[in-house]
Write a protein that holds these residues in place. Structure first.
Motif, PDB file in Angstrom:
ATOM      1  N   ASP A 175      -1.648  -2.644  -0.489  1.00  0.00           N
ATOM      2  CA  ASP A 175      -2.130  -3.739  -1.072  1.00  0.00           C
ATOM      3  C   ASP A 175      -3.552  -3.814  -1.444  1.00  0.00           C
ATOM      4  O   ASP A 175      -4.101  -4.070  -2.525  1.00  0.00           O
ATOM      5  N   HIS A 176      -4.330  -3.763  -0.074  1.00  0.00           N
ATOM      6  CA  HIS A 176      -5.657  -3.636  -0.098  1.00  0.00           C
ATOM      7  C   HIS A 176      -6.316  -2.739  -1.135  1.00  0.00           C
ATOM      8  O   HIS A 176      -7.264  -3.011  -1.921  1.00  0.00           O
ATOM      9  N   GLN A 217       4.810  -2.867   7.886  1.00  0.00           N
ATOM     10  CA  GLN A 217       4.173  -3.899   7.301  1.00  0.00           C
ATOM     11  C   GLN A 217       2.570  -3.681   7.148  1.00  0.00           C
ATOM     12  O   GLN A 217       2.045  -4.044   6.456  1.00  0.00           O
ATOM     13  N   GLY A 218       2.092  -3.018   8.441  1.00  0.00           N
ATOM     14  CA  GLY A 218       0.644  -2.875   8.388  1.00  0.00           C
ATOM     15  C   GLY A 218       0.300  -1.843   7.261  1.00  0.00           C
ATOM     16  O   GLY A 218      -0.898  -2.111   6.592  1.00  0.00           O
ATOM     17  N   GLN A 258       1.747  -1.342   4.483  1.00  0.00           N
ATOM     18  CA  GLN A 258       1.974  -2.129   3.123  1.00  0.00           C
ATOM     19  C   GLN A 258       0.779  -3.053   2.926  1.00  0.00           C
ATOM     20  O   GLN A 258       0.286  -2.788   1.852  1.00  0.00           O
ATOM     21  N   GLN A 259       0.171  -3.772   3.941  1.00  0.00           N
ATOM     22  CA  GLN A 259      -0.921  -4.415   3.616  1.00  0.00           C
ATOM     23  C   GLN A 259      -1.993  -3.455   3.437  1.00  0.00           C
ATOM     24  O   GLN A 259      -2.886  -3.930   2.482  1.00  0.00           O
TER      25      GLN A 259
END
Length: 200
Positions: free
Chosen positions: A113-114, A106-107, A109-110
């Protein structure tokens, strides 16, 4: 940089409120700079709309989808984001939330996204700056489209000058328009014929 062969404000049957017809290119490898230019090109409609009318509409939806796809491809598949590194993940199928089997945290993925948002924001700022520096050319193109509805390569070159990297191959706009109309008419005839067929 890619060059338009034809630009039109005539609506198409796929609900597009205008379009730019590109010259076909047999190219399968793209540099980071070329992909960035494609993003800027796709953002041109939204940016010019905002600059001209000080508001935006839903007309750029398809362009924004393309920009988003390019940005995430650069980050997740092509290894072109310095903050992520030279890694590549398979492209997720649109509409499928396969979170349980994704090969990253998840980290991460963030972070991706950024990075994608940064790319899009950078491309939009660049596009906006280019348009602001060439507002006279933007207005000239808009006026020509309002007058003619369809303009070709020669029209564009006469309005804003030749491309910086030499002349490009041209297509015959009327021949292209006729082909599109024939294709549309053929599709309508086939649909009418199917409607006349008795049900099985």
């Amino acid at each position: 940089m890619r060059h338009h062969a034809q630009v039109s404000i005539a609506p198409r049957t796929n609900a597009a409120l205008g379009f730019a017809q590109m010259l076909p290119r047999d190219q399968h490898l793209f540099t980071k700079e070329q992909l960035f230019e494609r993003m800027c090109m796709a953002l041109g409609g939204r940016a010019s709309e905002a600059l001209t009318f000080n508001r935006v509409t839903s007309g750029a939806q398809d362009d924004l989808r393309k920009v988003t796809r390019i940005a995430y491809s650069m980050v997740k598949q092509f290894g072109m984001a310095p903050g992520i590194g030279p890694i590549s993940f398979p492209e997720a199928q649109e509409g499928l939330m396969d979170i349980g089997r994704r090969p990253f945290s998840q980290g991460l993925q963030q972070m991706m996204d950024h990075e994608a948002r940064l790319l899009v924001a950078k491309a939009y700022r660049h596009t906006e700056n280019v348009l602001q520096e060439n507002l006279d050319k933007l207005q000239a193109l808009a006026n020509a489209l309002l007058e003619k509805e369809v303009i070709n390569y020669e029209d564009i070159e006469a309005l804003i000058g030749p491309p910086p990297h030499g002349p490009k191959k041209m297509i015959a706009p009327q021949r292209w328009i006729d082909a599109q109309r024939e294709k549309q008419d053929s599709g309508e005839e086939e649909a009418a014929e199917e409607a006349r067929q008795p049900p099985l």
